[in-house]
Design a protein around this motif. Structure first.
Motif, PDB file in Angstrom:
ATOM      1  N   VAL A   1       4.461  -2.161 -13.233  1.00 15.73           N
ATOM      2  CA  VAL A   1       3.424  -1.921 -13.403  1.00 15.73           C
ATOM      3  C   VAL A   1       3.201  -0.701 -13.322  1.00 15.73           C
ATOM      4  CG1 VAL A   1       0.459  -1.620 -12.785  1.00 15.73           C
ATOM      5  CG2 VAL A   1       2.071  -3.395 -13.560  1.00 15.73           C
ATOM      6  N   ASN A   2       4.086   0.532 -11.616  1.00 11.61           N
ATOM      7  CA  ASN A   2       4.410   1.241 -11.134  1.00 11.61           C
ATOM      8  C   ASN A   2       5.565   2.032 -12.225  1.00 11.61           C
ATOM      9  OD1 ASN A   2       3.999   3.316  -8.958  1.00 11.61           O
ATOM     10  ND2 ASN A   2       6.266   2.342  -8.399  1.00 11.61           N
ATOM     11  N   ARG A   3       6.087   1.542 -13.049  1.00 12.49           N
ATOM     12  CA  ARG A   3       7.272   2.255 -14.455  1.00 12.49           C
ATOM     13  C   ARG A   3       6.822   2.673 -15.293  1.00 12.49           C
ATOM     14  NH1 ARG A   3      12.318   1.031 -11.949  1.00 12.49           N
ATOM     15  NH2 ARG A   3      12.662  -0.111 -10.517  1.00 12.49           N
TER      16      ARG A   3
ATOM     17  N   THR B   1      -6.052  -7.538 -14.332  1.00 16.72           N
ATOM     18  CA  THR B   1      -6.424  -9.151 -14.668  1.00 16.72           C
ATOM     19  C   THR B   1      -5.743  -9.123 -16.168  1.00 16.72           C
ATOM     20  OG1 THR B   1      -8.348  -9.349 -13.404  1.00 16.72           O
ATOM     21  CG2 THR B   1      -7.960 -10.662 -16.074  1.00 16.72           C
ATOM     22  N   ARG B   2      -6.034  -7.910 -17.553  1.00 16.17           N
ATOM     23  CA  ARG B   2      -5.148  -8.094 -18.450  1.00 16.17           C
ATOM     24  C   ARG B   2      -3.837  -7.843 -18.760  1.00 16.17           C
ATOM     25  NH1 ARG B   2      -3.698  -3.740 -20.880  1.00 16.17           N
ATOM     26  NH2 ARG B   2      -4.924  -2.049 -19.912  1.00 16.17           N
ATOM     27  N   LEU B   3      -3.389  -6.691 -17.555  1.00 20.78           N
ATOM     28  CA  LEU B   3      -1.886  -6.250 -17.319  1.00 20.78           C
ATOM     29  C   LEU B   3      -1.189  -7.259 -17.076  1.00 20.78           C
ATOM     30  CD1 LEU B   3      -2.266  -2.279 -15.880  1.00 20.78           C
ATOM     31  CD2 LEU B   3      -1.169  -3.585 -18.527  1.00 20.78           C
TER      32      LEU B   3
ATOM     33  N   SER C   1       0.543  -1.563   0.258  1.00 22.65           N
ATOM     34  CA  SER C   1      -0.189   0.372  -0.027  1.00 22.65           C
ATOM     35  C   SER C   1       1.136   1.564  -0.026  1.00 22.65           C
ATOM     36  CB  SER C   1      -1.059   0.300   1.164  1.00 22.65           C
ATOM     37  OG  SER C   1      -1.645   1.338   1.210  1.00 22.65           O
ATOM     38  N   GLU C   2       2.035   1.537   1.252  1.00 21.60           N
ATOM     39  CA  GLU C   2       3.022   2.552   0.560  1.00 21.60           C
ATOM     40  C   GLU C   2       3.541   2.550  -0.580  1.00 21.60           C
ATOM     41  OE1 GLU C   2       3.348   4.878   3.328  1.00 21.60           O
ATOM     42  OE2 GLU C   2       0.977   4.639   3.687  1.00 21.60           O
ATOM     43  N   VAL C   3       4.337   1.940  -0.930  1.00 19.01           N
ATOM     44  CA  VAL C   3       4.881   1.420  -1.888  1.00 19.01           C
ATOM     45  C   VAL C   3       4.273   1.253  -3.397  1.00 19.01           C
ATOM     46  CG1 VAL C   3       7.335   0.240  -2.581  1.00 19.01           C
ATOM     47  CG2 VAL C   3       7.063   0.149  -0.785  1.00 19.01           C
ATOM     48  N   PHE C   4       3.488   1.479  -3.646  1.00 24.25           N
ATOM     49  CA  PHE C   4       2.616   1.055  -4.588  1.00 24.25           C
ATOM     50  C   PHE C   4       1.098   2.065  -4.938  1.00 24.25           C
ATOM     51  CE2 PHE C   4       6.004  -2.677  -4.384  1.00 24.25           C
ATOM     52  CZ  PHE C   4       6.647  -2.446  -5.742  1.00 24.25           C
TER      53      PHE C   4
ATOM     54  N   SER D   1      -1.226   6.810  -7.000  1.00 27.12           N
ATOM     55  CA  SER D   1      -1.479   5.597  -7.086  1.00 27.12           C
ATOM     56  C   SER D   1      -1.767   4.360  -8.549  1.00 27.12           C
ATOM     57  CB  SER D   1      -3.288   6.077  -6.429  1.00 27.12           C
ATOM     58  OG  SER D   1      -3.339   5.918  -5.431  1.00 27.12           O
ATOM     59  N   ILE D   2      -1.699   3.452  -8.044  1.00 26.79           N
ATOM     60  CA  ILE D   2      -2.142   2.878  -9.606  1.00 26.79           C
ATOM     61  C   ILE D   2      -3.060   2.757  -9.291  1.00 26.79           C
ATOM     62  CG2 ILE D   2      -1.541   0.352 -10.761  1.00 26.79           C
ATOM     63  CD1 ILE D   2       1.071   0.244  -8.546  1.00 26.79           C
TER      64      ILE D   2
END
Length: 110
Positions: free
Chosen positions: A77-79, A100-102, A38-41, A91-92
């Protein structure tokens, strides 16, 4: 980040668990691992649970391998560039069906 007793949530997670490296996070109890994610991503519990269940159903049965895969996926995903103003701690967002697709795309390629 929200402050808890003068410390951020991430600092509180670090203090409680003694985590300083991402590789150490996979050893955390479930609640602390979720707080780490939660904190990192910047993901919520529902996203975390969906990723965890998808990985389990995809053959990542052991918790350590599943968490390593989840961290790898979330880092990927974050990048990725996202619409809207760029922020270092954003937030992602996945959109309907996007998670699901990713997951399918990422793990098909890795």
């Amino acid at each position: 980040m929200a402050a808890i007793g003068g410390a951020t949530q991430w600092q509180a997670v670090q203090q409680l668990a003694g985590v300083t490296e991402p590789g150490e996070a996979v050893q955390l109890p479930d609640l602390l691992f979720h707080q780490y994610c939660s904190e990192v991503f910047r993901i919520n519990r529902g996203i975390y649970n969906t990723i965890d269940e998808w990985l389990y159903r995809s053959g990542y049965v052991t918790i350590i391998k599943r968490r390593e895969a989840a961290l790898s996926f979330l880092d990927y995903v974050n990048r990725q560039p996202q619409e809207g103003p760029g922020q270092s701690l954003r937030s992602i967002r996945f959109g309907q069906g996007g998670l699901t697709r990713l997951l399918q795309e990422y793990f098909a390629a890795h």
